[in-house]
Design a protein around this motif. Structure first.
Motif, short mmCIF file in Angstrom:
data_model
loop_
_atom_site.label_atom_id
_atom_site.label_comp_id
_atom_site.label_asym_id
_atom_site.label_seq_id
_atom_site.Cartn_x
_atom_site.Cartn_y
_atom_site.Cartn_z
N UNK A 141 36.93 -16.76 14.02
CA UNK A 141 38.07 -17.29 13.26
C UNK A 141 37.64 -18.17 12.09
N UNK A 142 36.53 -18.88 12.24
CA UNK A 142 36.13 -19.84 11.21
C UNK A 142 35.07 -19.30 10.25
N UNK A 143 34.23 -18.38 10.73
CA UNK A 143 33.13 -17.88 9.90
C UNK A 143 33.12 -16.36 9.75
N UNK A 144 34.10 -15.72 10.37
CA UNK A 144 34.17 -14.24 10.36
C UNK A 144 32.88 -13.62 10.89
N UNK A 145 32.31 -14.25 11.91
CA UNK A 145 31.09 -13.74 12.54
C UNK A 145 31.45 -12.86 13.74
N UNK A 146 30.84 -11.70 13.80
CA UNK A 146 31.03 -10.81 14.94
C UNK A 146 29.95 -11.11 15.97
N UNK A 147 30.21 -12.11 16.81
CA UNK A 147 29.24 -12.57 17.79
C UNK A 147 29.37 -11.74 19.07
N UNK A 148 28.25 -11.24 19.56
CA UNK A 148 28.24 -10.42 20.77
C UNK A 148 28.06 -11.31 22.01
N UNK A 149 28.54 -10.82 23.16
CA UNK A 149 28.24 -11.52 24.40
C UNK A 149 26.83 -11.19 24.84
N UNK A 150 26.39 -11.74 25.98
CA UNK A 150 24.99 -11.61 26.37
C UNK A 150 24.57 -10.16 26.61
N UNK A 151 25.54 -9.30 26.96
CA UNK A 151 25.21 -7.89 27.16
C UNK A 151 24.80 -7.22 25.86
N UNK A 152 25.18 -7.82 24.74
CA UNK A 152 24.84 -7.26 23.44
C UNK A 152 23.36 -7.24 23.16
N UNK A 153 22.58 -8.06 23.85
CA UNK A 153 21.12 -8.05 23.66
C UNK A 153 20.53 -6.68 23.98
N UNK A 154 21.10 -6.00 24.97
CA UNK A 154 20.56 -4.70 25.39
C UNK A 154 20.84 -3.60 24.37
N UNK A 155 21.73 -3.88 23.42
CA UNK A 155 22.08 -2.87 22.41
C UNK A 155 21.22 -2.98 21.15
N UNK A 156 20.38 -4.01 21.07
CA UNK A 156 19.60 -4.25 19.86
C UNK A 156 18.31 -3.44 19.89
N UNK A 157 17.84 -3.08 18.71
CA UNK A 157 16.65 -2.23 18.59
C UNK A 157 15.37 -3.04 18.69
N UNK A 158 14.39 -2.48 19.35
CA UNK A 158 13.08 -3.14 19.51
C UNK A 158 12.42 -3.35 18.15
N UNK A 159 11.78 -4.51 18.01
CA UNK A 159 11.02 -4.81 16.80
C UNK A 159 11.84 -4.93 15.53
N UNK A 160 13.12 -5.27 15.67
CA UNK A 160 14.00 -5.21 14.50
C UNK A 160 14.31 -6.55 13.85
N UNK A 161 13.69 -7.65 14.35
CA UNK A 161 14.04 -8.96 13.81
C UNK A 161 12.81 -9.69 13.28
N UNK A 162 12.97 -10.23 12.06
CA UNK A 162 11.92 -11.04 11.46
C UNK A 162 11.84 -12.41 12.10
N UNK A 163 12.97 -12.91 12.57
CA UNK A 163 13.05 -14.22 13.21
C UNK A 163 14.01 -14.14 14.39
N UNK A 164 13.64 -14.76 15.49
CA UNK A 164 14.56 -14.97 16.62
C UNK A 164 14.60 -16.46 16.90
N UNK A 165 15.80 -17.01 17.02
CA UNK A 165 15.95 -18.45 17.25
C UNK A 165 16.73 -18.72 18.53
#
Length: 302
Positions: A141-165
């Motif tokens: 509502x405030x930032x128009x961010x499409x935030x996934x729940x914790x199950x969303x981690x399993x949908x992400x591609x391997x080796x696809x992030x320059x930074x994880x925080x």
């Protein structure tokens, strides 16, 4: 209630586990939980914490700042003021560490989305994960961010992030080893993993003992020191390349600890203790109330 009893150390596998102290959940329930320490590697953890499916009620308070975004009360007002400064510092840290001004970043435990939004406005492509439905809705509502729940981690591609925080998130995650392995898989070969956690060997932790606000039982399951954080990284094929103090945390945590002690003039006593803690961290960064750790994959060091 189902509680998890830990019979072997999550870090070294040792079974020589000793009770260190009993802490109270001052924030939500008033219940007490024991802190244990491994006799082999000194890793500390909350013993008998509620399992993942049942711990949610300990976050269900309108004052839980990372989920509710409340500005009610002096402590939360202070939190918001400090956060705006820290958001810019975090963004600078990422640009300086990666040498990039844009790329793909994954923020796990994004809360109400302030950091994810900051990085998005600076040109980064952001994926964000958050367990709390209330916090995800705020971010939408405030930032128009499409935030996934914790199950969303399993949908992400391997080796696809320059930074994880993970900003004050690792201490909340039940499946600690699985999380480290998943981070390794998702991070690009030359990427950076940035983890911020409280430091239970800090000056303020030693001062306040069972009243130290950053123990935050039972929401904080694991209690890290610089040594145990480095060892967890090494266990999961990461190399620690840098660590940095979070100077403002000592003030916030000390004020809250004084409040838990029911001290008179808790604000002034906490500010004084926070100042002493900050001075200690100037001489030794490993004594900082909270620390940011920067890791790279061991197999792909620059």
């Amino acid at each position: 209630m189902n509680k998890l009893t830990i019979n072997s150390c999550p870090l070294c596998g040792g079974t020589h586990l000793n009770k260190k102290m009993t802490c109270t959940d001052f924030y939500a329930s008033g219940e007490q939980f024991d802190l244990f320490q491994c006799g082999n590697c000194s890793f500390q953890f909350t013993q008998g914490f509620p399992v993942e499916k049942e711990i949610g009620k300990y976050y269900e308070t309108p004052d839980y700042i990372s989920h509710s975004d409340t500005k009610k009360g002096m402590m939360n007002e202070l939190y918001h003021l400090v956060r705006m400064r820290m958001l810019q510092n975090k963004a600078k840290l990422i640009n300086r560490t990666t040498g990039k001004s844009s790329g793909r970043i994954l923020d796990i435990g994004t809360g109400t989305g302030y950091f994810a939004h900051t990085m998005q406005t600076k040109g980064w492509t952001v994926e964000a994960i958050e367990k709390s439905e209330q916090a995800r809705l705020f971010a939408k509502n405030n930032f128009n961010l499409d935030v996934k729940n914790e199950a969303g981690l399993d949908e992400l591609s391997a080796g696809s992030f320059d930074v994880i925080t993970l900003w004050h998130v690792m201490e909340h995650l039940e499946h600690l080893d699985n999380t480290w392995e998943q981070l390794y898989e998702l991070l690009a070969d030359n990427g950076c993993l940035i983890v911020a956690v409280p430091n239970c060997s800090s000056y303020d932790a030693q001062k306040y003992k069972e009243f130290w606000a950053a123990y935050d039982v039972p929401r904080h399951l694991w209690h890290f020191t610089p040594d145990t954080m480095q060892k967890f990284g090494e266990k999961h094929r990461f190399k620690l390349i840098n660590h940095l103090p979070m100077p403002f945390d000592a003030f916030y945590v000390s004020i809250l600890s004084e409040k838990y002690k029911k001290s008179t003039c808790s604000l002034f006593k906490g500010m004084y203790a926070g100042t002493i803690a900050w001075l200690h961290s100037l001489n030794n960064e490993k004594k900082s109330s909270s620390i940011i750790y920067v890791f790279r994959k061991k197999d792909y060091e620059k």
